[in-house]
Design an enzyme around this catalytic site. Sequence first.
Site, mmCIF file in Angstrom:
data_model
loop_
_atom_site.group_PDB
_atom_site.id
_atom_site.type_symbol
_atom_site.label_atom_id
_atom_site.label_comp_id
_atom_site.label_asym_id
_atom_site.label_seq_id
_atom_site.Cartn_x
_atom_site.Cartn_y
_atom_site.Cartn_z
ATOM 1 N N SER A 452 0.861 -1.186 0.000
ATOM 2 C CA SER A 452 0.000 0.000 0.000
ATOM 3 C C SER A 452 0.891 1.228 0.000
ATOM 4 O O SER A 452 2.063 1.174 0.422
ATOM 5 C CB SER A 452 -0.898 0.013 1.240
ATOM 6 O OG SER A 452 -1.530 1.272 1.409
ATOM 7 N N TYR A 465 -2.230 -0.874 10.219
ATOM 8 C CA TYR A 465 -2.294 -1.143 8.785
ATOM 9 C C TYR A 465 -0.978 -0.791 8.104
ATOM 10 O O TYR A 465 -0.404 -1.594 7.345
ATOM 11 C CB TYR A 465 -3.443 -0.347 8.169
ATOM 12 C CG TYR A 465 -3.646 -0.585 6.689
ATOM 13 C CD1 TYR A 465 -4.287 -1.740 6.242
ATOM 14 C CD2 TYR A 465 -3.206 0.334 5.748
ATOM 15 C CE1 TYR A 465 -4.481 -1.972 4.883
ATOM 16 C CE2 TYR A 465 -3.394 0.117 4.385
ATOM 17 C CZ TYR A 465 -4.031 -1.038 3.961
ATOM 18 O OH TYR A 465 -4.227 -1.261 2.619
#
Length: 583
Positions: A452, A465
């Site tokens: 990401s 995350y």
Amino acid sequence: MSHKEVVSTDGLALAVYSHGDPGAPTVVAVHGYPDDHTVFDGVVEILREHHHVVTYDVRGAGASGTPSGREGYDLERLAEDLRAVVDAVSPDAPVHLLAHDWGAIQTWHAVTAEPGEHQHSGLTGRVASFTSMSGPCLDHVGLFFAGRTGATRREILRQGLDSWYTALFRTPVLPELLWRSGLAGALVSATDGVGRPKLRDAVNGLELYRRNLPARLGDPQPRRTDVPVQVLAPRGDRYVTPAMQTRIAAYAPDLRVRRLPGGHWMVRTRPDVVARCVAELVAHVGGAEPAPALTRARAAARPGAGRWDGALVVVTGAGAGIGRATAAAFARRGARVVVADLDGDAAERTAELIGTATASGGAGRAFPVTVDVADEAAVSRLASDVAAEHGVPDVVVNNAGIGMAGSFADTTLSDWQRIVDVNLWGVIHGCRAFSALMGAHGEGGHIVNVASAAAYLPSRTLAAYATTKSAVLTLSECLRAELADDGIGVTALCPGFVRTDITRTTRFVGRDAGTEKRLQKETTALYARRNYTPERVAEHVVRAVERNAPLAPVTAEAHAGLLASRLSPALLRAIARRDIGPR
């Protein structure tokens, strides 16, 4: 091992060595320059268990006799030698041929014929299959350089540069001096990682170049064969490019092509791979169903074949979003796709959608499976099941992941456990299981790990995350370095804001159920306004694999964030202190 002499038509004695059961399928291996029959020792040790393997020293090499003049090295003579060996070791049954370098060059001449002629050297009906490595038909070489095989100018130029040594070897005196001085042997040993050749073999074999190159390249003919042919083309070959070896479908219609990671002498460095490829073709010609890799090689050899025709791609988290779009993108290009997801119904739906979209064009097939990537045993079973049913994958996309937002203080140990199990351990499990298969298989491959932009963009609300995605990025970079020698590429994909269902299920820690539901809805709406579709990401995935990109940021913000992380990390740290997400 048994040893005997076979006398060729011109009276020259050839040293022939037999291994294994004479009642098993016979494989005759023909070595190249400047080797002798021992170049196949590793391959022989593997094949002899189920095959009768015959090696021999070609004229002028090893324990075989030396011709009295240059004409004794003519391809016609070499083809007659091969026929004599075949007749002596397998008089009643066709043989399978394996040849490397100049051994392949002479074998091509022996199994092909000019238009209107029968197969050369009395080998008609005597050859069951031919596996060629790093040695094309010289007539095909001439047609390649003349631009008559469909090669691009770049491919022709590249091969021309790689063929510099052939001009040197045709000059008088100098190449002999280089071999006798030890310089040529040291160069070969240093650049290709193989032992120094015997001086006699190296000096004698120069006549192969002097006798045959001018004659065959000056007036090349479209020599053709109906023998089942398999070309093993090492991608790192310093002397014979894959393009020159493989653009031959017009001359060998029953053709299979495998582009392998490795160099010119991978017959020594990866004998296990060479032996497996030969055994698969021998078994298939003998009536067995083709191994998946052999089927892939057949598809790759067809005129006009795309890179992904017949390839096998595994995608986790393929029930929706980026995973579904990626599976569909590869399928549209002709790949077979294993669609893996925790939600079995979603995987089935993806497979159905792919089947509907590709059925009319006949491209691609999809196979749905259910798997929890957080479960190491389940991922291991997935890998072994895929290998058994479909073959070793060409590409694995570790895409499965979950979202989590909120402060570090509000993130519980169970929250950490869950996101690490899926986002990090899921990728680790996939990399471990499939990289082991790919490495042992020896035909390369590619792994895409979906990270990401959060991997390099710190945020006060994405501690869990971002931590997992940063770990995925670093893992990918380390693994890329480790697997490079096996021809396995690794890409870390960093998408950015993409309109997927992950926002609908993102865990907002420290919030009550009602607030969490509202935040999920607001985040989903935000991503919808951005409206960067999974299908656009999937195209980036395919391009990243084709380019073997180490890092693939996708959206504009992912690119901008990566640039900022390198040029102004202090600015990113300042931005990270601001709470700019949904409230």
